[in-house]
Enzyme design. Structure first.
Site, short mmCIF file in Angstrom:
data_model
loop_
_atom_site.label_atom_id
_atom_site.label_comp_id
_atom_site.label_asym_id
_atom_site.label_seq_id
_atom_site.Cartn_x
_atom_site.Cartn_y
_atom_site.Cartn_z
N GLY A 299 0.82 -1.21 0.00
CA GLY A 299 0.00 0.00 0.00
C GLY A 299 0.86 1.26 0.00
O GLY A 299 0.56 2.23 -0.71
N ASP A 300 1.92 1.25 0.78
CA ASP A 300 2.82 2.41 0.84
C ASP A 300 3.51 2.60 -0.51
O ASP A 300 3.71 3.73 -0.98
CB ASP A 300 3.88 2.22 1.93
CG ASP A 300 3.25 1.80 3.25
OD1 ASP A 300 2.12 2.23 3.52
OD2 ASP A 300 3.89 1.04 3.99
N1 LIG Z 1 -1.23 -10.51 -3.96
C1 LIG Z 1 -1.02 -9.47 -4.77
N2 LIG Z 1 -0.84 -9.66 -6.11
C2 LIG Z 1 -0.65 -8.62 -6.93
N3 LIG Z 1 -0.64 -7.35 -6.53
C3 LIG Z 1 -0.82 -7.09 -5.22
C4 LIG Z 1 -1.01 -8.13 -4.27
N4 LIG Z 1 -1.15 -7.57 -3.04
C5 LIG Z 1 -1.04 -6.23 -3.23
N5 LIG Z 1 -0.85 -5.94 -4.53
C6 LIG Z 1 -0.72 -4.61 -5.15
O1 LIG Z 1 -0.47 -3.62 -4.20
C7 LIG Z 1 -1.57 -2.71 -4.11
C8 LIG Z 1 -1.81 -2.33 -2.66
O2 LIG Z 1 -2.05 -3.50 -1.93
P1 LIG Z 1 -3.05 -3.62 -0.70
O3 LIG Z 1 -4.45 -3.46 -1.15
O4 LIG Z 1 -2.70 -4.89 0.00
O5 LIG Z 1 -2.64 -2.34 0.18
P2 LIG Z 1 -2.78 -2.11 1.76
O6 LIG Z 1 -3.83 -3.02 2.30
O7 LIG Z 1 -2.94 -0.67 1.95
O8 LIG Z 1 -1.34 -2.56 2.24
P3 LIG Z 1 -0.43 -2.03 3.45
O9 LIG Z 1 -0.31 -3.24 4.32
O10 LIG Z 1 0.86 -1.65 2.83
O11 LIG Z 1 -1.14 -0.89 4.10
C9 LIG Z 1 -2.74 -3.41 -4.79
O12 LIG Z 1 -3.66 -2.52 -5.34
C10 LIG Z 1 -2.02 -4.24 -5.86
O13 LIG Z 1 -1.71 -3.43 -6.99
MG LIG Z 2 -2.61 0.42 3.73
#
Ligand SMILES: Nc1ncnc2c1ncn2[C@@H]1O[C@H](COP(=O)(O)OP(=O)(O)OP(=O)(O)O)[C@@H](O)[C@H]1O
Ligand SMILES: [Mg+2]
Length: 300
Positions: A250-251
Protein backbone atom coordinates in the site's frame (compact mmCIF):
# COMPACT_ATOMS: atom_id res chain seq x y z
CA UNK A 1 9.56 19.02 -2.05
CA UNK A 2 7.89 15.93 -0.65
CA UNK A 3 7.70 15.34 3.10
CA UNK A 4 6.61 12.09 4.72
CA UNK A 5 5.63 11.83 8.36
CA UNK A 6 6.17 8.65 10.38
CA UNK A 7 5.06 9.35 13.94
CA UNK A 8 6.19 6.03 15.38
CA UNK A 9 8.93 4.54 13.19
CA UNK A 10 10.39 1.15 14.04
CA UNK A 11 13.24 -1.21 13.56
CA UNK A 12 11.59 -4.24 12.01
CA UNK A 13 13.29 -7.42 13.18
CA UNK A 14 12.09 -10.01 10.69
CA UNK A 15 13.01 -13.59 11.56
CA UNK A 16 12.53 -17.08 10.16
CA UNK A 17 12.32 -20.18 12.33
CA UNK A 18 12.03 -23.90 11.88
CA UNK A 19 8.73 -24.15 13.68
CA UNK A 20 7.48 -21.85 16.40
CA UNK A 21 6.11 -23.02 19.72
CA UNK A 22 4.72 -21.08 22.63
CA UNK A 23 6.45 -21.76 25.94
CA UNK A 24 9.68 -22.94 24.25
CA UNK A 25 12.96 -21.32 23.32
CA UNK A 26 12.61 -20.73 19.59
CA UNK A 27 15.75 -20.01 17.58
CA UNK A 28 15.95 -18.06 14.38
CA UNK A 29 17.33 -19.45 11.14
CA UNK A 30 17.52 -16.06 9.44
CA UNK A 31 17.17 -12.53 10.66
CA UNK A 32 17.08 -9.06 9.27
CA UNK A 33 16.76 -5.62 10.84
CA UNK A 34 15.42 -2.76 8.74
CA UNK A 35 13.82 0.59 9.48
CA UNK A 36 10.04 0.48 9.16
CA UNK A 37 7.02 2.73 9.15
CA UNK A 38 4.59 3.77 6.49
CA UNK A 39 6.00 7.24 5.80
CA UNK A 40 9.52 5.84 5.61
CA UNK A 41 8.33 3.18 3.17
CA UNK A 42 6.80 5.86 0.97
CA UNK A 43 10.09 7.81 1.06
CA UNK A 44 12.10 4.69 0.13
CA UNK A 45 9.94 3.84 -2.88
CA UNK A 46 9.92 7.48 -4.00
CA UNK A 47 13.73 7.41 -3.85
CA UNK A 48 13.71 4.15 -5.85
CA UNK A 49 11.70 5.98 -8.50
CA UNK A 50 14.07 8.94 -8.53
CA UNK A 51 12.17 11.37 -6.31
CA UNK A 52 13.72 12.98 -3.28
CA UNK A 53 11.73 13.40 -0.09
CA UNK A 54 12.39 14.23 3.54
CA UNK A 55 11.30 11.75 6.21
CA UNK A 56 9.92 13.45 9.34
CA UNK A 57 8.66 12.01 12.62
CA UNK A 58 9.82 11.13 16.11
CA UNK A 59 12.74 8.91 17.11
CA UNK A 60 14.06 8.04 20.56
CA UNK A 61 16.94 6.17 22.18
CA UNK A 62 19.54 4.00 20.44
CA UNK A 63 16.91 2.32 18.28
CA UNK A 64 15.81 5.76 17.09
CA UNK A 65 19.40 6.70 16.27
CA UNK A 66 19.74 3.49 14.28
CA UNK A 67 16.50 4.16 12.38
CA UNK A 68 17.74 7.62 11.38
CA UNK A 69 21.19 6.26 10.44
CA UNK A 70 19.78 3.45 8.30
CA UNK A 71 17.35 5.74 6.55
CA UNK A 72 20.16 8.19 5.79
CA UNK A 73 22.37 5.31 4.57
CA UNK A 74 19.63 4.53 2.09
CA UNK A 75 20.17 7.99 0.67
CA UNK A 76 17.05 9.57 2.11
CA UNK A 77 16.87 13.01 3.69
CA UNK A 78 15.69 12.89 7.29
CA UNK A 79 14.67 15.52 9.77
CA UNK A 80 13.43 13.43 12.69
CA UNK A 81 12.77 14.98 16.06
CA UNK A 82 14.78 13.01 18.62
CA UNK A 83 13.04 12.52 21.95
CA UNK A 84 15.20 12.51 25.06
CA UNK A 85 13.60 9.57 26.86
CA UNK A 86 12.38 6.11 25.95
CA UNK A 87 13.29 4.35 22.72
CA UNK A 88 11.83 3.83 19.29
CA UNK A 89 10.11 0.49 19.01
CA UNK A 90 11.33 -2.80 17.64
CA UNK A 91 8.67 -4.75 15.76
CA UNK A 92 9.29 -8.48 15.63
CA UNK A 93 7.86 -10.14 12.53
CA UNK A 94 7.71 -13.92 12.14
CA UNK A 95 8.35 -14.41 8.47
CA UNK A 96 6.91 -17.89 8.03
CA UNK A 97 3.78 -17.12 10.06
CA UNK A 98 2.33 -14.53 7.76
CA UNK A 99 0.95 -11.58 9.69
CA UNK A 100 2.28 -12.77 13.09
CA UNK A 101 4.06 -9.85 14.72
CA UNK A 102 4.86 -8.31 18.07
CA UNK A 103 4.85 -4.57 17.63
CA UNK A 104 6.32 -2.26 20.25
CA UNK A 105 4.66 0.85 21.62
CA UNK A 106 7.33 3.43 21.04
CA UNK A 107 8.28 6.36 23.24
CA UNK A 108 5.96 8.70 25.11
CA UNK A 109 5.80 11.91 23.10
CA UNK A 110 5.27 14.98 25.25
CA UNK A 111 3.34 18.01 23.91
CA UNK A 112 6.52 20.09 23.42
CA UNK A 113 7.75 17.56 20.85
CA UNK A 114 4.43 17.68 19.03
CA UNK A 115 4.77 21.46 18.91
CA UNK A 116 8.29 21.03 17.50
CA UNK A 117 6.82 18.95 14.67
CA UNK A 118 4.21 21.62 13.93
CA UNK A 119 7.05 24.18 13.90
CA UNK A 120 9.01 22.11 11.37
CA UNK A 121 5.98 21.71 9.16
CA UNK A 122 5.59 25.48 8.97
CA UNK A 123 8.49 25.49 6.49
CA UNK A 124 6.34 23.74 3.86
CA UNK A 125 5.50 25.85 0.84
CA UNK A 126 2.81 25.95 -1.85
CA UNK A 127 3.23 22.98 -4.18
CA UNK A 128 4.92 20.81 -1.53
CA UNK A 129 3.46 17.37 -0.87
CA UNK A 130 2.89 16.16 2.68
CA UNK A 131 2.29 12.45 3.24
CA UNK A 132 0.65 11.44 6.52
CA UNK A 133 0.64 7.68 6.75
CA UNK A 134 -0.15 5.18 9.44
CA UNK A 135 -1.79 4.99 12.83
CA UNK A 136 -1.19 7.32 15.74
CA UNK A 137 0.76 6.06 18.76
CA UNK A 138 -1.22 6.03 22.02
CA UNK A 139 0.91 8.77 23.52
CA UNK A 140 -0.16 11.29 20.89
CA UNK A 141 -3.48 13.13 20.65
CA UNK A 142 -5.79 11.25 18.27
CA UNK A 143 -6.44 14.52 16.45
CA UNK A 144 -2.80 15.10 15.51
CA UNK A 145 -3.35 14.59 11.77
CA UNK A 146 -6.34 16.97 11.73
CA UNK A 147 -4.33 19.47 13.77
CA UNK A 148 -1.44 19.31 11.26
CA UNK A 149 -3.83 19.69 8.33
CA UNK A 150 -5.77 22.49 9.97
CA UNK A 151 -2.62 24.51 10.59
CA UNK A 152 -1.40 24.00 7.03
CA UNK A 153 -4.70 24.37 5.18
CA UNK A 154 -5.23 26.95 2.42
CA UNK A 155 -1.50 27.26 1.75
CA UNK A 156 -1.39 25.31 -1.51
CA UNK A 157 0.22 22.28 0.14
CA UNK A 158 -0.97 18.95 -1.27
CA UNK A 159 -1.97 16.49 1.44
CA UNK A 160 -1.81 12.72 1.14
CA UNK A 161 -3.49 10.75 3.91
CA UNK A 162 -3.23 6.99 4.33
CA UNK A 163 -5.12 6.34 7.54
CA UNK A 164 -8.21 4.53 8.77
CA UNK A 165 -11.51 5.23 10.52
CA UNK A 166 -11.93 8.63 12.21
CA UNK A 167 -8.35 9.61 11.36
CA UNK A 168 -9.23 9.44 7.69
CA UNK A 169 -12.73 10.87 8.02
CA UNK A 170 -11.51 13.85 10.03
CA UNK A 171 -8.88 14.62 7.40
CA UNK A 172 -11.39 14.93 4.55
CA UNK A 173 -12.53 18.45 5.43
CA UNK A 174 -8.99 19.63 4.63
CA UNK A 175 -9.39 18.46 1.03
CA UNK A 176 -6.56 15.95 0.74
CA UNK A 177 -5.13 15.61 -2.75
CA UNK A 178 -4.94 11.83 -2.33
CA UNK A 179 -6.28 9.23 0.06
CA UNK A 180 -5.59 5.52 -0.30
CA UNK A 181 -7.85 3.27 1.72
CA UNK A 182 -7.90 -0.42 0.90
CA UNK A 183 -11.30 -1.97 0.22
CA UNK A 184 -11.68 -3.15 3.84
CA UNK A 185 -10.83 0.27 5.25
CA UNK A 186 -13.27 1.94 2.85
CA UNK A 187 -15.99 -0.59 3.69
CA UNK A 188 -15.64 -0.18 7.45
CA UNK A 189 -16.30 3.57 7.15
CA UNK A 190 -19.77 2.75 5.84
CA UNK A 191 -20.33 -0.57 7.59
CA UNK A 192 -20.43 -2.51 4.33
CA UNK A 193 -18.33 -5.27 2.79
CA UNK A 194 -16.69 -4.25 -0.48
CA UNK A 195 -15.10 -7.11 -2.32
CA UNK A 196 -15.10 -6.13 -5.98
CA UNK A 197 -13.56 -3.26 -7.90
CA UNK A 198 -16.99 -2.17 -9.11
CA UNK A 199 -18.42 -2.08 -5.59
CA UNK A 200 -15.91 0.45 -4.25
CA UNK A 201 -16.69 3.20 -6.78
CA UNK A 202 -19.85 4.55 -5.13
CA UNK A 203 -18.14 4.68 -1.73
CA UNK A 204 -15.03 6.36 -3.11
CA UNK A 205 -17.37 9.02 -4.50
CA UNK A 206 -18.98 9.45 -1.08
CA UNK A 207 -15.54 10.33 0.32
CA UNK A 208 -15.12 12.88 -2.46
CA UNK A 209 -18.41 14.46 -1.39
CA UNK A 210 -16.83 14.85 2.06
CA UNK A 211 -13.79 16.62 0.60
CA UNK A 212 -11.33 14.03 -0.76
CA UNK A 213 -9.67 14.77 -4.12
CA UNK A 214 -8.26 11.62 -5.67
CA UNK A 215 -9.48 8.42 -4.02
CA UNK A 216 -7.27 5.43 -4.73
CA UNK A 217 -8.74 2.20 -3.40
CA UNK A 218 -6.51 -0.86 -3.33
CA UNK A 219 -7.89 -4.38 -3.28
CA UNK A 220 -4.66 -6.38 -2.78
CA UNK A 221 -4.64 -9.28 -5.29
CA UNK A 222 -7.70 -7.83 -7.02
CA UNK A 223 -5.97 -4.67 -8.15
CA UNK A 224 -7.20 -1.15 -7.61
CA UNK A 225 -9.65 1.60 -8.50
CA UNK A 226 -8.96 5.31 -8.78
CA UNK A 227 -11.77 7.83 -8.78
CA UNK A 228 -9.76 10.86 -9.78
CA UNK A 229 -10.60 14.37 -8.69
CA UNK A 230 -12.44 15.04 -11.95
CA UNK A 231 -14.73 12.06 -11.28
CA UNK A 232 -13.17 9.77 -13.90
CA UNK A 233 -13.03 6.15 -12.78
CA UNK A 234 -9.87 4.11 -13.53
CA UNK A 235 -9.74 0.36 -12.85
CA UNK A 236 -7.04 -2.26 -13.13
CA UNK A 237 -6.85 -5.91 -12.17
CA UNK A 238 -3.66 -6.74 -10.27
CA UNK A 239 -0.83 -7.72 -12.57
CA UNK A 240 0.03 -11.39 -12.42
CA UNK A 241 3.07 -12.49 -10.48
CA UNK A 242 4.16 -14.55 -7.50
CA UNK A 243 3.20 -13.04 -4.17
CA UNK A 244 6.35 -12.90 -2.01
CA UNK A 245 5.70 -10.25 0.62
CA UNK A 246 2.79 -7.80 0.48
CA UNK A 247 4.01 -5.76 3.48
CA UNK A 248 4.37 -2.18 2.27
CA UNK A 249 2.41 -2.77 -0.95
CA UNK A 250 0.00 0.00 0.00
CA UNK A 251 2.82 2.41 0.84
CA UNK A 252 4.53 1.55 -2.44
CA UNK A 253 1.30 2.29 -4.24
CA UNK A 254 1.12 5.76 -2.68
CA UNK A 255 4.73 6.44 -3.74
CA UNK A 256 4.12 5.11 -7.25
CA UNK A 257 1.04 7.27 -7.69
CA UNK A 258 2.85 10.41 -6.53
CA UNK A 259 5.89 9.70 -8.72
CA UNK A 260 3.64 9.09 -11.73
CA UNK A 261 1.67 12.23 -11.10
CA UNK A 262 4.81 14.33 -10.67
CA UNK A 263 6.20 12.90 -13.92
CA UNK A 264 3.23 13.61 -16.17
CA UNK A 265 0.47 15.31 -14.17
CA UNK A 266 -1.76 12.65 -15.66
CA UNK A 267 -4.03 10.55 -13.44
CA UNK A 268 -4.14 7.44 -15.64
CA UNK A 269 -0.34 7.34 -15.64
CA UNK A 270 -0.22 8.02 -11.89
CA UNK A 271 -2.74 5.22 -11.29
CA UNK A 272 -0.75 2.75 -13.38
CA UNK A 273 2.44 3.69 -11.59
CA UNK A 274 0.64 3.17 -8.26
CA UNK A 275 -0.56 -0.30 -9.23
CA UNK A 276 2.84 -1.19 -10.68
CA UNK A 277 4.68 -0.09 -7.54
CA UNK A 278 2.21 -1.85 -5.20
CA UNK A 279 2.38 -5.11 -7.10
CA UNK A 280 6.15 -4.93 -7.68
CA UNK A 281 6.59 -4.68 -3.91
CA UNK A 282 4.17 -7.58 -3.36
CA UNK A 283 6.27 -9.65 -5.77
CA UNK A 284 9.53 -8.86 -4.02
CA UNK A 285 10.91 -9.67 -0.54
CA UNK A 286 11.58 -6.00 0.22
CA UNK A 287 10.11 -2.79 -1.17
CA UNK A 288 10.34 -2.73 -4.96
CA UNK A 289 13.25 -1.18 -6.81
CA UNK A 290 12.75 1.26 -9.68
CA UNK A 291 13.60 -1.43 -12.23
CA UNK A 292 11.11 -3.88 -10.72
CA UNK A 293 8.40 -1.23 -10.86
CA UNK A 294 9.19 -0.38 -14.50
CA UNK A 295 8.95 -4.06 -15.42
CA UNK A 296 5.51 -4.43 -13.86
CA UNK A 297 4.39 -1.12 -15.40
CA UNK A 298 5.37 -2.39 -18.84
CA UNK A 299 3.24 -5.51 -18.29
CA UNK A 300 0.04 -3.60 -17.49
N1 LIG B 1 -1.23 -10.51 -3.96
C1 LIG B 1 -1.02 -9.47 -4.77
N2 LIG B 1 -0.84 -9.66 -6.11
C2 LIG B 1 -0.65 -8.62 -6.93
N3 LIG B 1 -0.64 -7.35 -6.53
C3 LIG B 1 -0.82 -7.09 -5.22
C4 LIG B 1 -1.01 -8.13 -4.27
N4 LIG B 1 -1.15 -7.57 -3.04
C5 LIG B 1 -1.04 -6.23 -3.23
N5 LIG B 1 -0.85 -5.94 -4.53
C6 LIG B 1 -0.72 -4.61 -5.15
O1 LIG B 1 -0.47 -3.62 -4.20
C7 LIG B 1 -1.57 -2.71 -4.11
C8 LIG B 1 -1.81 -2.33 -2.66
O2 LIG B 1 -2.05 -3.50 -1.93
P1 LIG B 1 -3.05 -3.62 -0.70
O3 LIG B 1 -4.45 -3.46 -1.15
O4 LIG B 1 -2.70 -4.89 0.00
O5 LIG B 1 -2.64 -2.34 0.18
P2 LIG B 1 -2.78 -2.11 1.76
O6 LIG B 1 -3.83 -3.02 2.30
O7 LIG B 1 -2.94 -0.67 1.95
O8 LIG B 1 -1.34 -2.56 2.24
P3 LIG B 1 -0.43 -2.03 3.45
O9 LIG B 1 -0.31 -3.24 4.32
O10 LIG B 1 0.86 -1.65 2.83
O11 LIG B 1 -1.14 -0.89 4.10
C9 LIG B 1 -2.74 -3.41 -4.79
O12 LIG B 1 -3.66 -2.52 -5.34
C10 LIG B 1 -2.02 -4.24 -5.86
O13 LIG B 1 -1.71 -3.43 -6.99
MG1 LIG C 1 -2.61 0.42 3.73
Amino acid sequence: MIYTVTLNPSLDYTVSMDGFELGRTNRTTSEQMLPGGKGINVSIVLRNLGFESTALGFTAGFTGEQIAREVQNMGLCTDFIHINSGFSRINVKLKDYDGTEINGMGPAIEPNYVEALHEKLKQLKAGDLLVLAGSIPKSLPAAIYSEILMRLQNRGILFVVDATKELLLNALQYKPFLIKPNNHELGELFDVTLDTREAVVAYAKKLQEKGAGNVLVSLAGQGAVLVDETGTVHMLAAPRGKLVNAVGAGDSMVAGFLAGWLEKKDYEHAFRMGVAAGSASAFSALLATGTEIEQVYASL
